[in-house]
Design a protein around this motif. Structure first.
Motif, mmCIF file in Angstrom:
data_model
loop_
_atom_site.group_PDB
_atom_site.id
_atom_site.type_symbol
_atom_site.label_atom_id
_atom_site.label_comp_id
_atom_site.label_asym_id
_atom_site.label_seq_id
_atom_site.Cartn_x
_atom_site.Cartn_y
_atom_site.Cartn_z
ATOM 1 N N ASP A 32 0.848 -1.192 0.000
ATOM 2 C CA ASP A 32 0.000 0.000 0.000
ATOM 3 C C ASP A 32 0.879 1.235 0.000
ATOM 4 N N THR A 46 -0.087 4.247 0.170
ATOM 5 C CA THR A 46 -0.655 5.375 0.913
ATOM 6 C C THR A 46 0.012 5.559 2.264
ATOM 7 N N ALA A 96 -6.911 2.239 10.052
ATOM 8 C CA ALA A 96 -6.773 3.370 9.130
ATOM 9 C C ALA A 96 -7.764 4.478 9.477
ATOM 10 N N HIS A 142 -7.498 4.322 -0.080
ATOM 11 C CA HIS A 142 -6.936 3.184 0.666
ATOM 12 C C HIS A 142 -7.847 1.968 0.514
#
Length: 311
Positions: free
Chosen positions: A206, A208, A217, A247
């Protein structure tokens, strides 16, 4: 006995603070035997009787039984041996009393029915093996079919209560409430759904930089916004919403579009179950962990932020 000071029962009673009746009882039991008798036939005791009675009185006040006391004063067993045995017995009594206190406290708080009282009592006095079976049954149901998932072992450990050998009253009370949750079929179903969501909410990579678990998250992104008072409907909330939808899109492998936003909002609403928060709170009490922050406020914030932006 030449030259030895001898005491009558009355003298012993005055010197030890015991009643004449009590001294006579210990004498009759052979714990404090007389050293002789007076010309008129009354029992007389040596100076060691004062020390014996002092020891007997202390041990009785500590709850030691007469049979054990007799063995101590007759030197059949040592005082430390008797003290250790009775300390172990007291540990058992203390655990039982803590269980009873926890059950009665819970009943008083909840205004429980006789049937609920009986259930709580049965749950509180389960053995360690019985508690383990109850926990394993619950977690086995929640994570059914997910044992091969790489996160399985770590997540199960993080959700397993470990009641200490000598728990505090609040830990026993928390265990009773948690055990009741284990037997709530609707809660099991809800947690099973969350577990399946968790199984698909982990990306292999990921960019992000957000945590791979969706709940983490949400907490990481939304908590700062809540702290500074950002309105979820305001433009200041746009970057947070964009980061979380991007995400989630990466996790599930779908385009970041209105359909995905609706799916994410529904997913987060499903996670917002107060029983989940309660489970984690009770788990922290039982395991002696720091109290967790509730996920409910961040979930409510992000769901509203998503909903107000939907076409």
């Amino acid at each position: 006995m030449d030259g030895e000071t001898l005491y009558s029962i009355g003298d012993l009673a005055r010197r030890t603070g015991l009643t004449v009746k009590t001294v006579r009882f210990y004498s009759d039991e052979g714990i404090v035997p007389p050293a002789g008798r007076s010309p008129s036939g009354y029992r007389l005791y040596g100076t060691d009787a004062v020390a014996r009675l002092g020891l007997v009185r202390t041990l009785r006040e500590l709850g030691v039984d007469l049979a054990s006391i007799r063995k101590v004063v007759d030197r059949e067993v040592s005082l430390p041996e008797v003290a250790a045995a009775h300390a172990d017995a007291l540990d058992v009594q203390i655990r039982v009393l803590r269980l009873r206190r926890a059950v009665l406290t819970a009943v008083a708080k909840r205004g429980s029915t006789p049937e609920e009282l009986d259930l709580m009592h049965q749950l509180a006095k389960l053995s360690e093996a019985e508690r383990r079976r109850l926990v394993d049954d619950f977690l086995g149901s929640v994570f059914d079919g997910l044992r091969d998932h790489p996160a399985f072992a770590a997540v199960v450990r993080s959700m397993t209560p470990e009641l200490p050998e000598s728990p505090e009253a609040e830990q026993v009370e928390a265990w009773v409430e948690l055990a009741e949750l284990f037997q709530d079929t609707d809660f099991r179903s809800t947690m099973r759904g969350m577990a399946r969501d968790l199984a698909t909410d982990r990306a292999s990579g990921d960019a992000t930089g957000l945590p791979r678990i969706l709940a983490d998250a949400v907490r990481a992104q939304v908590t700062p916004a809540l702290t500074v008072g950002i309105d979820p409907a305001s433009p200041e909330a746009d970057p947070i919403v964009s980061a979380l939808t991007a995400h989630y899109a990466h996790i599930v492998g779908l385009p970041d579009d209105p359909a995905l936003q609706r799916r994410l909002a529904a997913r987060l609403e499903g996670m917002d179950d107060p029983r989940r928060d309660r489970y984690l709170q009770l788990l922290a009490v039982i395991n002696g962990w720091p109290a967790p922050e509730s996920l409910a406020p961040p979930l409510a914030w992000i769901v509203r932020a998503l909903r107000v932006r939907m076409p």
